[in-house]
Design an enzyme around this catalytic site. Structure first.
Site, short mmCIF file in Angstrom:
data_model
loop_
_atom_site.label_atom_id
_atom_site.label_comp_id
_atom_site.label_asym_id
_atom_site.label_seq_id
_atom_site.Cartn_x
_atom_site.Cartn_y
_atom_site.Cartn_z
N ARG A 275 -12.11 2.90 -8.07
CA ARG A 275 -11.16 3.70 -8.40
C ARG A 275 -11.73 4.41 -9.86
O ARG A 275 -12.31 3.64 -10.59
CB ARG A 275 -9.80 3.24 -8.33
CG ARG A 275 -9.45 2.77 -7.02
CD ARG A 275 -8.11 2.66 -6.85
NE ARG A 275 -7.62 2.33 -5.49
CZ ARG A 275 -6.60 2.21 -4.69
NH1 ARG A 275 -5.50 2.63 -5.61
NH2 ARG A 275 -6.43 1.97 -3.54
N ARG B 176 1.85 -4.90 6.35
CA ARG B 176 1.18 -3.68 5.42
C ARG B 176 2.03 -2.47 5.67
O ARG B 176 2.31 -1.92 6.55
CB ARG B 176 -0.12 -3.41 5.89
CG ARG B 176 -0.92 -2.31 5.16
CD ARG B 176 -2.20 -2.04 5.38
NE ARG B 176 -3.07 -1.08 4.40
CZ ARG B 176 -4.14 -1.35 4.04
NH1 ARG B 176 -5.03 -2.13 4.47
NH2 ARG B 176 -4.60 -0.46 3.14
N GLU C 174 -12.46 -4.47 -4.20
CA GLU C 174 -12.91 -3.12 -3.86
C GLU C 174 -12.32 -2.10 -4.81
O GLU C 174 -12.78 -0.96 -5.01
CB GLU C 174 -12.84 -2.64 -2.44
CG GLU C 174 -13.85 -3.39 -1.42
CD GLU C 174 -13.32 -4.96 -1.45
OE1 GLU C 174 -12.58 -5.16 -1.07
OE2 GLU C 174 -14.36 -5.47 -1.37
N ASN C 175 -11.27 -2.44 -5.27
CA ASN C 175 -10.36 -1.36 -6.15
C ASN C 175 -11.15 -1.00 -7.52
O ASN C 175 -10.63 -0.05 -7.96
CB ASN C 175 -8.92 -1.89 -6.26
CG ASN C 175 -8.02 -1.72 -4.93
OD1 ASN C 175 -7.04 -2.72 -4.71
ND2 ASN C 175 -8.27 -0.97 -4.22
N TRP C 176 -12.02 -1.96 -7.69
CA TRP C 176 -12.68 -1.27 -8.91
C TRP C 176 -13.31 0.02 -8.79
O TRP C 176 -13.80 0.90 -9.77
CB TRP C 176 -13.76 -2.36 -9.45
CG TRP C 176 -13.32 -3.55 -9.75
CD1 TRP C 176 -13.25 -4.92 -8.85
CD2 TRP C 176 -12.61 -4.06 -10.94
NE1 TRP C 176 -12.66 -5.87 -9.38
CE2 TRP C 176 -12.53 -5.48 -10.80
CE3 TRP C 176 -12.22 -3.42 -12.20
CZ2 TRP C 176 -11.54 -6.29 -11.95
CZ3 TRP C 176 -11.61 -4.01 -13.20
CH2 TRP C 176 -11.36 -5.40 -12.81
N ASP D 246 0.73 -1.23 -0.08
CA ASP D 246 0.02 -0.06 -0.02
C ASP D 246 0.97 0.94 0.08
O ASP D 246 2.05 1.51 0.45
CB ASP D 246 -0.89 0.01 1.28
CG ASP D 246 -2.04 0.88 1.09
OD1 ASP D 246 -2.33 1.45 -0.01
OD2 ASP D 246 -2.74 1.11 2.19
N ARG E 283 0.11 7.54 -2.78
CA ARG E 283 0.57 8.78 -1.94
C ARG E 283 2.29 9.03 -2.12
O ARG E 283 2.65 10.42 -2.16
CB ARG E 283 0.34 8.50 -0.30
CG ARG E 283 -0.81 8.72 0.24
CD ARG E 283 -0.99 8.12 1.38
NE ARG E 283 -1.48 6.72 1.26
CZ ARG E 283 -1.59 5.90 2.17
NH1 ARG E 283 -1.30 6.22 3.56
NH2 ARG E 283 -1.76 4.80 1.94
N TRP E 284 2.77 8.15 -2.69
CA TRP E 284 4.13 8.32 -2.96
C TRP E 284 4.24 8.96 -4.30
O TRP E 284 4.97 10.01 -4.31
CB TRP E 284 4.94 6.66 -3.24
CG TRP E 284 6.10 6.88 -3.50
CD1 TRP E 284 7.17 6.63 -2.56
CD2 TRP E 284 6.86 6.73 -4.90
NE1 TRP E 284 8.44 6.46 -3.20
CE2 TRP E 284 8.12 6.86 -4.68
CE3 TRP E 284 6.50 6.94 -6.26
CZ2 TRP E 284 9.16 6.74 -5.67
CZ3 TRP E 284 7.35 6.83 -7.23
CH2 TRP E 284 8.74 6.88 -6.78
N ARG F 226 -5.19 -1.71 9.13
CA ARG F 226 -6.28 -2.17 8.81
C ARG F 226 -5.97 -3.40 7.69
O ARG F 226 -4.84 -3.23 7.07
CB ARG F 226 -7.20 -1.55 8.30
CG ARG F 226 -7.02 -0.63 6.81
CD ARG F 226 -8.20 0.23 6.50
NE ARG F 226 -7.80 1.02 5.50
CZ ARG F 226 -7.65 2.43 5.55
NH1 ARG F 226 -7.70 2.76 6.97
NH2 ARG F 226 -7.03 3.15 4.38
C1 IPE Z 1 -5.58 -2.71 -0.08
O1 IPE Z 1 -5.25 -1.37 -0.04
C2 IPE Z 1 -5.65 -3.38 -1.32
C3 IPE Z 1 -4.15 -3.49 -2.01
C4 IPE Z 1 -3.04 -3.12 -1.66
C5 IPE Z 1 -4.17 -4.15 -3.31
P1 IPE Z 1 -6.21 -0.11 -0.33
O2 IPE Z 1 -5.66 1.30 -0.55
O3 IPE Z 1 -7.30 -0.64 -1.30
O4 IPE Z 1 -7.14 -0.17 1.09
P2 IPE Z 1 -7.99 0.91 1.55
O5 IPE Z 1 -8.70 1.35 0.83
O6 IPE Z 1 -6.91 1.78 2.11
O7 IPE Z 1 -8.74 0.24 3.08
C1 IPE Z 2 -1.49 0.09 -3.25
O1 IPE Z 2 -1.45 1.84 -3.40
C2 IPE Z 2 -1.73 -0.21 -4.61
C3 IPE Z 2 -3.26 -0.86 -4.84
C4 IPE Z 2 -4.35 -0.68 -4.13
C5 IPE Z 2 -3.61 -1.04 -6.30
P1 IPE Z 2 -2.71 2.61 -3.23
O2 IPE Z 2 -2.94 3.03 -4.56
O3 IPE Z 2 -3.61 2.29 -2.39
O4 IPE Z 2 -1.65 3.96 -2.83
P2 IPE Z 2 -2.52 5.09 -1.80
O5 IPE Z 2 -2.98 4.19 -0.31
O6 IPE Z 2 -3.57 5.68 -2.17
O7 IPE Z 2 -1.29 5.77 -1.06
MG MG Z 3 -4.07 2.35 -0.41
#
Ligand code: IPE
Ligand code: IPE
Ligand code: MG
Length: 241
Positions: free
Chosen positions: A70, A187, A66-68, A19, A23-24, A193
């Protein structure tokens, strides 16, 4: 030693919630996908450092169910990144003795990506040095729901009796059925979490939440966390006498 026996040695199976890519990138004034590209580049070094650390199984969370949610730009950028990554890394993974598996469902993925995933699983199926599992379109609740559905079907078809169902039964239906439970879940990015990762499997995992953003994660940080694991007292509910 039993699979769940207390152990003071290193972790056999490490799972990582990678994760902090967004932000990076934002901290550098760049689009989120720039962070995802930087994050993907960190994976090889971590996989390669596993044998020396005694880590036989590495499971990484790449994309959640849940990433869908985005933006379309980010989702399609990630899907293209996965495709490119698998094409680019296939040979190196095969030659490094890495067996690759994917967990999650492939139905929502582009056919070209699902195809590359199957090909990589086949290409590396005889490898045994490190078992790398990549979670793509994976969610722990979705996995348990899918497992329950298949279990119920086996009951309905007379292959499984209701009385035979216990806590050894359900994990046989999970995507991870061939893997041991993770000993350690890391994490990055400071969030404490689990975001729907390995819900069933991590019941007794040790957790390490670190501030480092995933694109800054190095093999040295990984080695330190793995070394620290050996100092933990895993009791599994028992009292030491
Ligand atoms: C968890 O990170 C999923 C992955 C690292 C692939 P998210 O960034 O999606 O989780 P939340 O939204 O902070 O809970
Ligand atoms: C984790 O990095 C990678 C994926 C969930 C695909 P994030 O994209 O969640 O990065 P932050 O949490 O927004 O910084
Ligand atoms: Mg994240």
């Amino acid at each position: 030693m039993a699979k769940d026996a207390p152990s003071h040695s290193g972790p056999h199976h490490v799972a990582i919630i990678m994760d902090g890519n967004g932000r990076w990138a934002q901290a550098r004034g760049r689009p989120r996908l720039f962070g995802h590209h930087a994050g993907a580049k960190r994976v090889r070094e971590i996989v390669e450092s596993c044998p020396a650390l005694g880590v036989k199984y590495l499971t990484i969370f790449a994309f959640s169910t849940e990433n869908w949610k985005r933006t379309q730009t980010e989702v399609s950028g990630l899907m293209s990144l996965f495709k490119r990554y698998l094409m680019k890394e296939a040979r190196a993974l095969k030659e490094a003795g890495v067996r690759v598996r994917f967990i999650g469902t492939r139905d929502r993925l582009q056919p070209a990506l699902a195809q590359l995933m199957s090909e990589l699983e086949t290409l590396t199926q005889d490898n045994d040095l490190v078992h790398l599992t990549v979670a793509i379109n994976y969610g722990g609740r979705d996995e348990v729901a899918r497992a329950t559905k298949r279990l119920a079907q086996d009951v309905a078809d007379g292959r499984l009796s209701v009385d035979a169902i216990d806590q050894e039964t359900l994990p046989k239906y999970l995507d991870t059925h061939v893997l041991p439970d993770p000993d350690l879940v890391i994490r990055t990015s400071g969030e404490a979490r689990i975001s729907n990762f390995l819900l069933w499997q991590s019941a007794y995992s040790e957790y390490e939440f670190i501030e480092t953003l995933w694109p800054d994660f190095t093999k040295q940080i990984f080695a330190n966390i793995v070394a620290n694991f050996a100092t933990r007292d895993r009791r599994f509910g028992a009292v030491k006498t």
